[in-house]
Design a protein around this motif. Structure first.
Motif, PDB file in Angstrom:
ATOM      1  N   VAL A   8       0.825  -1.207   0.000  1.00 57.03           N
ATOM      2  CA  VAL A   8       0.000   0.000   0.000  1.00 57.03           C
ATOM      3  C   VAL A   8       0.860   1.259   0.000  1.00 57.03           C
ATOM      4  CG1 VAL A   8      -0.300   0.139   2.509  1.00 57.03           C
ATOM      5  CG2 VAL A   8      -2.086   1.035   1.000  1.00 57.03           C
ATOM      6  N   ASP A   9       2.066   1.188   0.561  1.00 53.28           N
ATOM      7  CA  ASP A   9       2.953   2.350   0.534  1.00 53.28           C
ATOM      8  C   ASP A   9       3.338   2.717  -0.894  1.00 53.28           C
ATOM      9  OD1 ASP A   9       4.299  -0.228   1.096  1.00 53.28           O
ATOM     10  OD2 ASP A   9       6.118   0.918   0.705  1.00 53.28           O
ATOM     11  N   GLN A  10       3.440   1.729  -1.773  1.00 53.78           N
ATOM     12  CA  GLN A  10       3.743   2.003  -3.176  1.00 53.78           C
ATOM     13  C   GLN A  10       2.537   2.618  -3.885  1.00 53.78           C
ATOM     14  OE1 GLN A  10       6.757   1.716  -4.696  1.00 53.78           O
ATOM     15  NE2 GLN A  10       7.465   1.285  -2.628  1.00 53.78           N
ATOM     16  N   LEU A  11       1.331   2.176  -3.505  1.00 54.03           N
ATOM     17  CA  LEU A  11       0.124   2.745  -4.098  1.00 54.03           C
ATOM     18  C   LEU A  11      -0.033   4.220  -3.747  1.00 54.03           C
ATOM     19  CD1 LEU A  11      -2.420  -0.121  -3.326  1.00 54.03           C
ATOM     20  CD2 LEU A  11      -1.449   0.445  -5.549  1.00 54.03           C
ATOM     21  N   CYS A  12       0.452   4.592  -2.563  1.00 56.68           N
ATOM     22  CA  CYS A  12       0.297   5.959  -2.071  1.00 56.68           C
ATOM     23  C   CYS A  12       1.566   6.797  -2.217  1.00 56.68           C
ATOM     24  CB  CYS A  12      -0.128   5.928  -0.600  1.00 56.68           C
ATOM     25  SG  CYS A  12      -1.727   5.154  -0.329  1.00 56.68           S
ATOM     26  N   ALA A  13       2.560   6.289  -2.911  1.00 53.43           N
ATOM     27  CA  ALA A  13       3.827   7.006  -3.038  1.00 53.43           C
ATOM     28  C   ALA A  13       3.643   8.339  -3.758  1.00 53.43           C
ATOM     29  CB  ALA A  13       4.839   6.145  -3.791  1.00 53.43           C
ATOM     30  N   GLY A  14       4.415   9.317  -3.315  1.00 53.28           N
ATOM     31  CA  GLY A  14       4.334  10.637  -3.939  1.00 53.28           C
ATOM     32  C   GLY A  14       5.346  11.587  -3.347  1.00 53.28           C
ATOM     33  N   ASP A  15       5.123  12.881  -3.557  1.00 49.74           N
ATOM     34  CA  ASP A  15       6.067  13.905  -3.123  1.00 49.74           C
ATOM     35  C   ASP A  15       5.674  14.568  -1.805  1.00 49.74           C
ATOM     36  OD1 ASP A  15       7.596  13.509  -5.397  1.00 49.74           O
ATOM     37  OD2 ASP A  15       6.458  14.983  -6.559  1.00 49.74           O
ATOM     38  N   GLY A  16       4.630  14.077  -1.164  1.00 51.06           N
ATOM     39  CA  GLY A  16       4.166  14.690   0.083  1.00 51.06           C
ATOM     40  C   GLY A  16       4.977  14.258   1.279  1.00 51.06           C
ATOM     41  N   PRO A  17       4.471  14.588   2.474  1.00 48.56           N
ATOM     42  CA  PRO A  17       5.178  14.237   3.716  1.00 48.56           C
ATOM     43  C   PRO A  17       5.426  12.728   3.818  1.00 48.56           C
ATOM     44  CG  PRO A  17       3.293  15.666   4.162  1.00 48.56           C
ATOM     45  CD  PRO A  17       3.233  15.292   2.708  1.00 48.56           C
ATOM     46  N   ALA A  62      -4.018  -4.481   4.350  1.00 48.53           N
ATOM     47  CA  ALA A  62      -2.996  -3.760   3.597  1.00 48.53           C
ATOM     48  C   ALA A  62      -1.627  -4.228   4.068  1.00 48.53           C
ATOM     49  CB  ALA A  62      -3.146  -2.257   3.816  1.00 48.53           C
ATOM     50  N   THR A  63      -0.715  -4.405   3.131  1.00 45.12           N
ATOM     51  CA  THR A  63       0.642  -4.819   3.483  1.00 45.12           C
ATOM     52  C   THR A  63       1.628  -3.742   3.075  1.00 45.12           C
ATOM     53  OG1 THR A  63       1.178  -5.900   1.381  1.00 45.12           O
ATOM     54  CG2 THR A  63       0.025  -7.235   3.037  1.00 45.12           C
ATOM     55  N   THR A  64       2.713  -3.684   3.812  1.00 45.64           N
ATOM     56  CA  THR A  64       3.821  -2.806   3.468  1.00 45.64           C
ATOM     57  C   THR A  64       5.108  -3.445   3.977  1.00 45.64           C
ATOM     58  OG1 THR A  64       4.792  -0.603   3.700  1.00 45.64           O
ATOM     59  CG2 THR A  64       3.531  -1.424   5.577  1.00 45.64           C
ATOM     60  N   SER A  65       6.188  -3.199   3.313  1.00 48.88           N
ATOM     61  CA  SER A  65       7.482  -3.692   3.758  1.00 48.88           C
ATOM     62  C   SER A  65       8.231  -2.613   4.527  1.00 48.88           C
ATOM     63  CB  SER A  65       8.326  -4.136   2.558  1.00 48.88           C
ATOM     64  OG  SER A  65       7.687  -5.192   1.907  1.00 48.88           O
ATOM     65  N   ARG A  66       7.645  -1.427   4.595  1.00 50.63           N
ATOM     66  CA  ARG A  66       8.281  -0.301   5.273  1.00 50.63           C
ATOM     67  C   ARG A  66       7.769  -0.194   6.706  1.00 50.63           C
ATOM     68  NH1 ARG A  66       7.732   5.103   1.914  1.00 50.63           N
ATOM     69  NH2 ARG A  66       8.380   5.831   3.969  1.00 50.63           N
ATOM     70  N   ALA A  67       8.632  -0.449   7.670  1.00 48.97           N
ATOM     71  CA  ALA A  67       8.244  -0.366   9.075  1.00 48.97           C
ATOM     72  C   ALA A  67       7.794   1.046   9.437  1.00 48.97           C
ATOM     73  CB  ALA A  67       9.394  -0.798   9.975  1.00 48.97           C
ATOM     74  N   ASP A  68       8.447   2.057   8.872  1.00 46.76           N
ATOM     75  CA  ASP A  68       8.050   3.428   9.187  1.00 46.76           C
ATOM     76  C   ASP A  68       6.645   3.733   8.682  1.00 46.76           C
ATOM     77  OD1 ASP A  68       9.056   3.340   6.493  1.00 46.76           O
ATOM     78  OD2 ASP A  68       9.165   5.525   6.502  1.00 46.76           O
ATOM     79  N   VAL A  83       2.541  -5.670  13.125  1.00 44.07           N
ATOM     80  CA  VAL A  83       3.881  -5.694  12.533  1.00 44.07           C
ATOM     81  C   VAL A  83       4.403  -7.122  12.643  1.00 44.07           C
ATOM     82  CG1 VAL A  83       6.230  -4.806  12.671  1.00 44.07           C
ATOM     83  CG2 VAL A  83       4.294  -3.290  13.123  1.00 44.07           C
ATOM     84  N   VAL A  84       4.671  -7.725  11.512  1.00 40.63           N
ATOM     85  CA  VAL A  84       5.202  -9.084  11.477  1.00 40.63           C
ATOM     86  C   VAL A  84       6.719  -8.979  11.585  1.00 40.63           C
ATOM     87  CG1 VAL A  84       5.395 -11.202  10.116  1.00 40.63           C
ATOM     88  CG2 VAL A  84       3.278  -9.851  10.042  1.00 40.63           C
ATOM     89  N   PRO A  85       7.296  -9.585  12.611  1.00 35.35           N
ATOM     90  CA  PRO A  85       8.749  -9.462  12.783  1.00 35.35           C
ATOM     91  C   PRO A  85       9.514 -10.209  11.691  1.00 35.35           C
ATOM     92  CG  PRO A  85       7.847 -11.006  14.380  1.00 35.35           C
ATOM     93  CD  PRO A  85       6.682 -10.410  13.647  1.00 35.35           C
ATOM     94  N   VAL A 123      15.284 -12.055   7.817  1.00 36.20           N
ATOM     95  CA  VAL A 123      14.671 -11.755   6.520  1.00 36.20           C
ATOM     96  C   VAL A 123      13.158 -11.629   6.692  1.00 36.20           C
ATOM     97  CG1 VAL A 123      14.473 -14.201   5.867  1.00 36.20           C
ATOM     98  CG2 VAL A 123      14.608 -12.470   4.077  1.00 36.20           C
ATOM     99  N   GLY A 124      12.554 -10.725   5.944  1.00 42.73           N
ATOM    100  CA  GLY A 124      11.110 -10.574   5.942  1.00 42.73           C
ATOM    101  C   GLY A 124      10.457 -11.690   5.140  1.00 42.73           C
ATOM    102  N   CYS A 125       9.198 -11.944   5.419  1.00 39.55           N
ATOM    103  CA  CYS A 125       8.478 -13.021   4.726  1.00 39.55           C
ATOM    104  C   CYS A 125       8.462 -12.817   3.217  1.00 39.55           C
ATOM    105  CB  CYS A 125       7.039 -13.119   5.251  1.00 39.55           C
ATOM    106  SG  CYS A 125       6.920 -13.631   6.968  1.00 39.55           S
ATOM    107  N   LYS A 126       8.092 -11.601   2.779  1.00 36.95           N
ATOM    108  CA  LYS A 126       8.020 -11.344   1.347  1.00 36.95           C
ATOM    109  C   LYS A 126       9.388 -11.477   0.688  1.00 36.95           C
ATOM    110  CE  LYS A 126       5.350  -8.070  -0.219  1.00 36.95           C
ATOM    111  NZ  LYS A 126       4.675  -6.779  -0.424  1.00 36.95           N
TER     112      LYS A 126
END
Length: 183
Positions: A8-17, A62-68, A83-85, A123-126
């Protein structure tokens, strides 16, 4: 209904905050607050007739690989964040590979899992699935007419994974050196 938004972070990627598009975040926020009404009939002209609520639910995963992203920006959009460790033991990675990939696709999940943990530490699952799939795909491209089978196929997949992991570690060193030079 179930909606899965992978990366979902890729779907929402842009130049904002935080590197996100404010328009996409606002759109996602609005859709999650008021999901479309379900219906089983339509009026002439395309308008839907809403039916009585019959216990239907609308769930979004929704999934994301970005912890932040999971802990800041996207956390605000969802009711619950899990958060999946990272996987840090080869038995964990082996179980993931065995449960996610067909046995006839991956020949030696135990050795592949051990190699990933030995090389990466965790390593992450994905990432683990992507690495295993790349190794399998690499061998499949070079395995004309299925000449490799059984343990020979497993050894070839492990060797391919080893090369992929070496390339990965080389890429990380190169990226770190490049980032140190550039501000």
């Amino acid at each position: 209904a179930l909606l899965v938004l992978d990366d979902v972070d890729q779907l929402c990627a842009g130049d904002g905050p935080g590197g996100y598009s404010t328009v996409m975040l606002a759109t996602l926020r609005a859709l999650l607050r008021s999901p479309p009404a379900s219906s089983s009939a339509a009026k002439v002209g395309g308008e839907s007739l809403s039916t009585k609520d019959s216990g239907r639910t609308f769930n979004v995963i929704a999934t994301t690989s970005r912890a932040d992203a999971a802990c800041r920006t996207l956390h605000e959009l969802f009711d619950e964040t899990i958060v999946v460790p990272l996987l840090s033991e080869s038995k964990e990675v082996q179980k993931l590979l065995e449960d996610s990939l067909p046995r006839d696709v991956i020949s030696d999940p135990q050795t592949m899992a051990k190699l990933m943990i030995d090389q990466l530490g965790s390593v992450g699952c994905k990432s683990a699935l992507r690495l295993a799939e790349q190794a399998v795909s690499t061998v499949d491209r070079g395995n004309d007419a299925g000449s490799l089978t059984g343990s020979a196929l497993g050894k070839a997949q492990v060797a391919a994974l080893g090369e992929i992991l070496e390339d990965l570690s080389g890429d990380k060193v190169t990226a770190q050196n490049l980032c140190e030079v550039l501000p």
